[in-house]
Write a protein that holds these residues in place. Structure first.
Motif, PDB file in Angstrom:
ATOM      1  N   ASP A  29      79.992  38.283 108.896  1.00  0.00           N
ATOM      2  CA  ASP A  29      78.556  38.562 108.793  1.00  0.00           C
ATOM      3  C   ASP A  29      78.197  39.340 107.526  1.00  0.00           C
ATOM      4  OD1 ASP A  29      79.460  41.114 109.324  1.00  0.00           O
ATOM      5  OD2 ASP A  29      78.253  41.395 111.128  1.00  0.00           O
ATOM      6  N   GLY A  30      79.196  39.610 106.654  1.00  0.00           N
ATOM      7  CA  GLY A  30      78.954  40.315 105.403  1.00  0.00           C
ATOM      8  C   GLY A  30      79.175  41.815 105.467  1.00  0.00           C
ATOM      9  N   THR A  31      79.472  42.348 106.651  1.00  0.00           N
ATOM     10  CA  THR A  31      79.743  43.781 106.796  1.00  0.00           C
ATOM     11  C   THR A  31      81.009  44.124 106.033  1.00  0.00           C
ATOM     12  OG1 THR A  31      78.743  43.798 108.988  1.00  0.00           O
ATOM     13  CG2 THR A  31      80.202  45.625 108.450  1.00  0.00           C
ATOM     14  N   ARG A  32      80.922  45.176 105.189  1.00  0.00           N
ATOM     15  CA  ARG A  32      82.094  45.616 104.431  1.00  0.00           C
ATOM     16  C   ARG A  32      82.826  46.690 105.225  1.00  0.00           C
ATOM     17  NH1 ARG A  32      80.552  47.800  99.080  1.00  0.00           N
ATOM     18  NH2 ARG A  32      78.961  48.812 100.325  1.00  0.00           N
ATOM     19  N   LEU A  33      84.117  46.503 105.415  1.00  0.00           N
ATOM     20  CA  LEU A  33      84.942  47.423 106.196  1.00  0.00           C
ATOM     21  C   LEU A  33      86.050  47.997 105.327  1.00  0.00           C
ATOM     22  CD1 LEU A  33      85.364  45.204 109.377  1.00  0.00           C
ATOM     23  CD2 LEU A  33      83.781  47.121 109.075  1.00  0.00           C
ATOM     24  N   LEU A  34      86.353  49.271 105.560  1.00  0.00           N
ATOM     25  CA  LEU A  34      87.455  49.929 104.872  1.00  0.00           C
ATOM     26  C   LEU A  34      88.349  50.556 105.932  1.00  0.00           C
ATOM     27  CD1 LEU A  34      88.748  50.852 102.183  1.00  0.00           C
ATOM     28  CD2 LEU A  34      87.343  52.906 102.355  1.00  0.00           C
TER      29      LEU A  34
END
Length: 80
Positions: A29-34
């Motif tokens: 969905d385009g969510t950036r995760l670290l």
């Protein structure tokens, strides 16, 4: 090794912190995760480079504030 990784854009944002491993991902969905993993038996306190929300605790950390990571701890952060 760090020079080679940096040359290819593969050095993580917290590479200067010994024992801290990072992995960045983008969800469908385009969510950036670290993902942060502290391999040290000491707490890690890197400075947040972006505003983030810890998906495990719900805590929001503003850019420039310290991230608290327990010894041998894990954090999953959503970048805002």
């Amino acid at each position: 090794m760090d020079r080679v990784l940096a040359r290819h854009g593969l050095l993580g944002p917290y590479a200067g912190h010994p024992g801290l491993e990072t992995a960045a991902r983008v969800a469908p969905d385009g969510t950036r995760l670290l993902f942060l993993l502290n391999h040290s038996t000491e707490p890690a306190r890197p400075t947040a480079r972006d505003t983030v929300t810890d998906l495990l605790t719900g805590k929001r950390t503003e850019r420039g504030e310290p991230l608290g990571l327990d010894p041998l701890g894990v954090a999953v952060l959503r970048l805002e």
